[in-house]
Scaffold this motif. Structure first.
Motif, PDB file in Angstrom:
ATOM      1  N   HIS A 288      53.901  59.680  44.199  1.00  0.00           N
ATOM      2  CA  HIS A 288      55.039  60.342  43.947  1.00  0.00           C
ATOM      3  C   HIS A 288      55.734  59.593  44.131  1.00  0.00           C
ATOM      4  N   LEU A 289      56.796  60.192  43.867  1.00  0.00           N
ATOM      5  CA  LEU A 289      58.624  59.342  44.591  1.00  0.00           C
ATOM      6  C   LEU A 289      59.103  61.442  44.675  1.00  0.00           C
ATOM      7  N   ASN A 290      58.221  61.925  45.548  1.00  0.00           N
ATOM      8  CA  ASN A 290      59.273  62.521  46.755  1.00  0.00           C
ATOM      9  C   ASN A 290      60.149  62.186  47.613  1.00  0.00           C
ATOM     10  N   ALA A 291      59.540  60.780  48.316  1.00  0.00           N
ATOM     11  CA  ALA A 291      59.808  60.486  49.230  1.00  0.00           C
ATOM     12  C   ALA A 291      61.036  60.341  49.407  1.00  0.00           C
ATOM     13  N   LEU A 292      61.039  59.482  47.976  1.00  0.00           N
ATOM     14  CA  LEU A 292      62.087  58.193  47.249  1.00  0.00           C
ATOM     15  C   LEU A 292      63.596  58.974  46.829  1.00  0.00           C
ATOM     16  N   ALA A 293      63.604  60.784  47.072  1.00  0.00           N
ATOM     17  CA  ALA A 293      64.088  61.218  46.755  1.00  0.00           C
ATOM     18  C   ALA A 293      65.966  61.311  47.773  1.00  0.00           C
ATOM     19  N   ASP A 294      65.753  61.182  48.581  1.00  0.00           N
ATOM     20  CA  ASP A 294      67.133  60.908  48.979  1.00  0.00           C
ATOM     21  C   ASP A 294      67.779  59.532  48.935  1.00  0.00           C
ATOM     22  N   LEU A 295      67.023  58.594  47.874  1.00  0.00           N
ATOM     23  CA  LEU A 295      67.809  57.087  47.178  1.00  0.00           C
ATOM     24  C   LEU A 295      69.280  57.599  46.926  1.00  0.00           C
ATOM     25  N   VAL A 296      68.852  59.183  45.935  1.00  0.00           N
ATOM     26  CA  VAL A 296      70.382  59.449  45.173  1.00  0.00           C
ATOM     27  C   VAL A 296      71.381  59.579  46.279  1.00  0.00           C
ATOM     28  N   GLN A 297      71.173  59.919  47.492  1.00  0.00           N
ATOM     29  CA  GLN A 297      72.164  59.865  48.131  1.00  0.00           C
ATOM     30  C   GLN A 297      72.782  58.772  49.343  1.00  0.00           C
ATOM     31  N   LYS A 298      72.015  57.959  49.507  1.00  0.00           N
ATOM     32  CA  LYS A 298      71.290  56.621  50.265  1.00  0.00           C
ATOM     33  C   LYS A 298      71.903  55.437  49.535  1.00  0.00           C
ATOM     34  N   THR A 299      71.799  55.597  48.176  1.00  0.00           N
ATOM     35  CA  THR A 299      71.616  54.282  47.517  1.00  0.00           C
ATOM     36  C   THR A 299      72.799  54.631  45.501  1.00  0.00           C
ATOM     37  N   PRO A 300      74.302  55.419  46.180  1.00  0.00           N
ATOM     38  CA  PRO A 300      75.108  55.420  44.959  1.00  0.00           C
ATOM     39  C   PRO A 300      75.180  54.201  44.347  1.00  0.00           C
ATOM     40  N   ASN A 301      75.033  53.111  44.430  1.00  0.00           N
ATOM     41  CA  ASN A 301      75.613  52.391  43.609  1.00  0.00           C
ATOM     42  C   ASN A 301      74.484  51.347  43.000  1.00  0.00           C
ATOM     43  N   LEU A 302      73.256  52.103  42.782  1.00  0.00           N
ATOM     44  CA  LEU A 302      71.937  51.635  42.499  1.00  0.00           C
ATOM     45  C   LEU A 302      71.905  52.260  41.120  1.00  0.00           C
ATOM     46  N   LYS A 303      71.778  50.394  40.427  1.00  0.00           N
ATOM     47  CA  LYS A 303      71.525  50.861  38.836  1.00  0.00           C
ATOM     48  C   LYS A 303      71.386  50.069  38.270  1.00  0.00           C
ATOM     49  N   SER A 304      69.680  49.534  39.076  1.00  0.00           N
ATOM     50  CA  SER A 304      68.271  49.275  38.273  1.00  0.00           C
ATOM     51  C   SER A 304      67.260  49.042  39.378  1.00  0.00           C
ATOM     52  N   LEU A 305      66.244  49.473  38.841  1.00  0.00           N
ATOM     53  CA  LEU A 305      64.696  50.383  40.086  1.00  0.00           C
ATOM     54  C   LEU A 305      63.720  49.745  38.657  1.00  0.00           C
ATOM     55  N   ASN A 306      62.805  49.024  39.871  1.00  0.00           N
ATOM     56  CA  ASN A 306      61.816  48.468  38.962  1.00  0.00           C
ATOM     57  C   ASN A 306      60.397  49.049  39.900  1.00  0.00           C
ATOM     58  N   LEU A 307      60.041  50.258  38.786  1.00  0.00           N
ATOM     59  CA  LEU A 307      58.589  51.047  39.418  1.00  0.00           C
ATOM     60  C   LEU A 307      57.460  50.869  38.453  1.00  0.00           C
ATOM     61  N   SER A 308      57.562  49.527  38.457  1.00  0.00           N
ATOM     62  CA  SER A 308      56.598  49.072  37.228  1.00  0.00           C
ATOM     63  C   SER A 308      54.809  48.626  38.606  1.00  0.00           C
ATOM     64  N   CYS A 309      53.652  49.129  37.181  1.00  0.00           N
ATOM     65  CA  CYS A 309      52.623  48.641  38.113  1.00  0.00           C
ATOM     66  C   CYS A 309      52.460  49.741  39.872  1.00  0.00           C
ATOM     67  N   ASN A 310      52.171  51.118  38.772  1.00  0.00           N
ATOM     68  CA  ASN A 310      52.427  51.561  40.825  1.00  0.00           C
ATOM     69  C   ASN A 310      51.142  52.854  39.517  1.00  0.00           C
ATOM     70  N   GLU A 311      51.390  54.145  40.186  1.00  0.00           N
ATOM     71  CA  GLU A 311      50.476  54.681  39.765  1.00  0.00           C
ATOM     72  C   GLU A 311      50.803  56.775  39.015  1.00  0.00           C
ATOM     73  N   LEU A 312      52.032  56.187  39.033  1.00  0.00           N
ATOM     74  CA  LEU A 312      52.745  57.324  38.514  1.00  0.00           C
ATOM     75  C   LEU A 312      52.145  58.203  37.667  1.00  0.00           C
ATOM     76  N   ARG A 313      52.077  59.449  37.539  1.00  0.00           N
ATOM     77  CA  ARG A 313      51.123  60.181  36.675  1.00  0.00           C
ATOM     78  C   ARG A 313      51.427  61.076  35.832  1.00  0.00           C
ATOM     79  N   SER A 314      53.153  61.622  36.004  1.00  0.00           N
ATOM     80  CA  SER A 314      53.578  62.798  35.366  1.00  0.00           C
ATOM     81  C   SER A 314      54.959  62.429  35.425  1.00  0.00           C
ATOM     82  N   GLU A 315      55.882  62.432  33.944  1.00  0.00           N
ATOM     83  CA  GLU A 315      57.278  61.894  33.716  1.00  0.00           C
ATOM     84  C   GLU A 315      57.992  62.982  34.740  1.00  0.00           C
ATOM     85  N   GLU A 316      57.017  64.541  35.196  1.00  0.00           N
ATOM     86  CA  GLU A 316      58.687  65.059  36.310  1.00  0.00           C
ATOM     87  C   GLU A 316      58.594  64.226  37.435  1.00  0.00           C
ATOM     88  N   GLU A 317      57.971  62.861  38.033  1.00  0.00           N
ATOM     89  CA  GLU A 317      58.093  62.807  39.490  1.00  0.00           C
ATOM     90  C   GLU A 317      60.047  62.145  39.293  1.00  0.00           C
TER      91      GLU A 317
END
Length: 633
Positions: A288-317
């Motif tokens: 799940h990505l619920n706990a990572l929702a704070d990335l939006v406020q804490k990393t406003p300059n984030l341009k690149s994110l690598n979430l490969s090789c995980n267990e995310l099952r729904s695009e809604e995450e």
């Protein structure tokens, strides 16, 4: 005797001697004779079932097969998304190979998610495996792990070693290693001569307890993150953080699928790396990505994110990260990639959440389709009404004043001349959950909303035909009072012989109903008129459709508020306006966009002739003779 009988039924029968290695070095080899035919690889009892579940008597025997049997790793080759390329060490499968009974790849360029693939060396994406050793609490951890590592043909790294009752549990991330450990069952003997039993079962995640990290743990975590941070690229690599030697040596469990660990990591990022532009979270078993929702406020300059090789099952995450202005994103080898039928839908779903995305899974995306409008472009204001010309508006305005003055008078029989001989009328309501308690209950029996009323007889009954039936039905409806200042008019069709328009606004019943202790009588309506020219230069109604709804709280507050009295000018002293003049003044001000003072002046100069005042206003406006002060409200 037995051999003779079997040879009579099976002429090709032969005896095969198999030598099986013993479970311990002290025992001799086990010899077993198996009957089989040379013609077909089939049990001599003629059964087609899996022969490993049959004993020599032909009955099912589940001995030595009651536990999960790990399959050997399939030789799948590199698992990836892109043909002919290599992104993060991945390539696509060759033609002719199938996965889970499906032929070929879903994506030509983007491949499949591959979360179910076996975890080979250097690979991720499949389930983790829980190794259970019963009655092993008495063993020292060092002796037990070193014995397993010595006898296992495949190296493995035990994760999260723990005890439960008298059993020992730990986890491995390699399917081949889990299969090898299961085969070691009863092949290791302890000092007391007991055989060590090993079970291996797949599981979805590590059962890490939600314990807060200690201050000294946070210091080690901060030190570990500093080693993984590239200052020149502003890039933080947290891939496989749970296996980092620095943390494992200190027995610190940092698993990013747990909220406490994520909060600790984000706090360190916010305090020390506020300008972070690239973050790698691959191989962290993220469900799940619920706990990572704070990335939006804490990393406003984030341009690149690598979430490969995980267990995310729904695009809604991904909605948890919707506010990030990502330009690059990696999602390959996640189960959610299997949810898309093709590459186009995969790209479209991600660009809905990240419009600036230019690179996906290491490949450049086609430029997004846009309208070429700058974000700071000021759109023109929305008009309340749409009319073809002021001439048409004056005709409609005159018609509405006459119609609703009679409609609200209490005697609607006078509307007989407003309808054609073959006129039709119907009422529609929005979906009602409880008609008996709803404010629109008086209209429910006559509702003809075709999306709700499916019975043909009810549809026919609720459609009023002919002028007499229409006016008689209107006379039975509740008494009303309409707010003419709330009216908006949209002309749909206009020809020399037909005029179709829709009028919307607010009205209230003559008797207010009390619901919940307060009077709730204000309602909204939308009425579509189809008219033809009448002999007296007016309009004759051919079709009348009324849609009634409940008014919003804002509409209730603004309804039936008389417009403020206009400031008298020097040449036109103040005069008391009648109700019809107030309504005409409000309508003229709304259509001309002039303030009430100048609208009253224009109407008074033309003896309150709406059509003449509108024509003169149009001529003067085209000549530029109306001052700007007339439009200041």
């Amino acid at each position: 005797m037995m051999m003779t009988r079997y040879r009579k039924n099976y002429p090709n029968l032969s005896v095969i001697t198999r030598v099986y290695p013993s479970c311990s070095d002290s025992d001799g080899p086990a010899v077993r004779q198996v009957w089989r035919t040379d013609g077909n690889l089939k049990e001599h009892y003629g059964r087609n079932d899996n022969q490993q579940f049959f004993n020599r008597g032909g009955y099912r025997s589940f001995r030595n097969h009651s536990h999960w049997r790990a399959k050997p790793p399939r030789q799948l080759g590199p698992c990836g998304r892109f043909p002919g390329g290599s992104v993060d060490g991945s390539n696509w499968r060759g033609d002719g190979q199938t996965e889970r009974g499906r032929g070929g790849n879903k994506f030509k360029n983007f491949g499949r998610g591959g979360a179910w693939r076996g975890r080979q060396k250097g690979g991720r994406g499949g389930p983790i495996f829980r190794i259970t050793i019963p009655r092993a609490k008495k063993y020292r951890q060092h002796w037990l792990i070193s014995s397993l590592q010595t006898h296992s043909p495949i190296p493995f790294k035990p994760l999260h070693y723990c005890t439960s009752g008298q059993s020992v549990h730990f986890y491995v991330e390699d399917e081949a290693a889990a299969s090898a450990l299961r085969r070691l069952s009863r092949k290791i003997t302890d000092s007391e001569g007991y055989k060590v039993v090993v079970f291996a079962n797949p599981c979805s995640s590590f059962p890490v307890q939600q314990t807060s990290l200690k201050p000294e743990d946070l210091k080690h975590l901060k030190k570990c993150m500093s080693k993984r941070f590239d200052v020149s690229q502003k890039c933080l690599d947290l891939s496989s953080i749970h296996t980092d030697p620095t943390l494992v040596s200190q027995k610190i469990q940092v698993t990013l699928n747990k909220n406490n660990c994520v909060k600790a990591v984000l706090a360190i990022i916010e305090e020390n790396i506020p300008a972070l532009s690239s973050l790698n979270l691959s191989n962290n078993m993220l469900f799940h990505l619920n706990a990572l929702a704070d990335l939006v406020q804490k990393t406003p300059n984030l341009k690149s994110l690598n979430l490969s090789c995980n267990e995310l099952r729904s695009e809604e995450e991904l909605n948890n990260l919707k506010g990030l202005g990502l330009v690059e994103l990696w999602l390959d080898r996640n189960p959610l990639c299997d949810c898309f039928d093709d590459q186009t839908s995969y790209i479209r779903a991600l660009r809905e959440r990240f419009p600036r995305l230019c690179k996906l899974d290491g490949h450049a995306l086609p430029p997004p389709i846009s309208f070429g409008i700058e974000t700071n472009t000021v759109l023109p204001p929305c008009k309340s009404s749409y009319v073809v010309s002021d001439e048409i508006m004056s005709v409609i305005q005159r018609f509405l004043q006459q119609y609703y003055s009679l409609y609200d008078s209490g005697n609607r029989q006078q509307l007989m001349n407003a309808y054609h001989d073959g006129a039709c009328f119907s009422i529609s309501l929005p979906p009602l959950t409880n008609p008996t308690r709803c404010m629109l209950g008086e209209y429910h029996d006559d509702n003809r909303n075709l999306k709700q009323i499916t019975d043909s007889s009810t549809r026919i009954r609720n459609l009023k035909r002919s002028r007499l039936n229409v006016v008689a039905f209107l006379n039975e409806l509740p008494k009303t009072q309409h707010d003419m200042s709330s009216f908006t008019v949209d002309v749909n069709t206009y020809t020399n012989t037909l005029l179709a328009f829709t009028v919307s606004g607010l009205f209230k019943d003559g008797e207010a109903r009390v619901i919940g202790g307060s009077k709730q009588s204000v309602r909204g309506f939308s009425r579509a008129f189809i008219t033809v020219p009448a002999p007296n230069s007016g309009l004759c109604i051919v079709n009348d459709e009324l849609y009634v709804r409940t008014a919003s709280s804002v509409e209730m507050q603004q309804a039936f508020k008389a417009p403020p009295a206009p400031t008298p000018s020097s040449s036109h002293p103040a005069s008391t306006l009648s109700a019809s003049q107030q309504e005409m003044l409000s309508a003229f001000s709304r259509c001309s966009q002039m303030n009430l003072e100048w609208s009253q002046k224009c109407l008074q100069d033309n003896a309150w002739d709406y059509h003449r005042a509108a024509q003169i206003f149009t001529d003067l406006k085209e000549q530029g003779k109306i001052p700007e002060a007339a439009f200041i409200k």
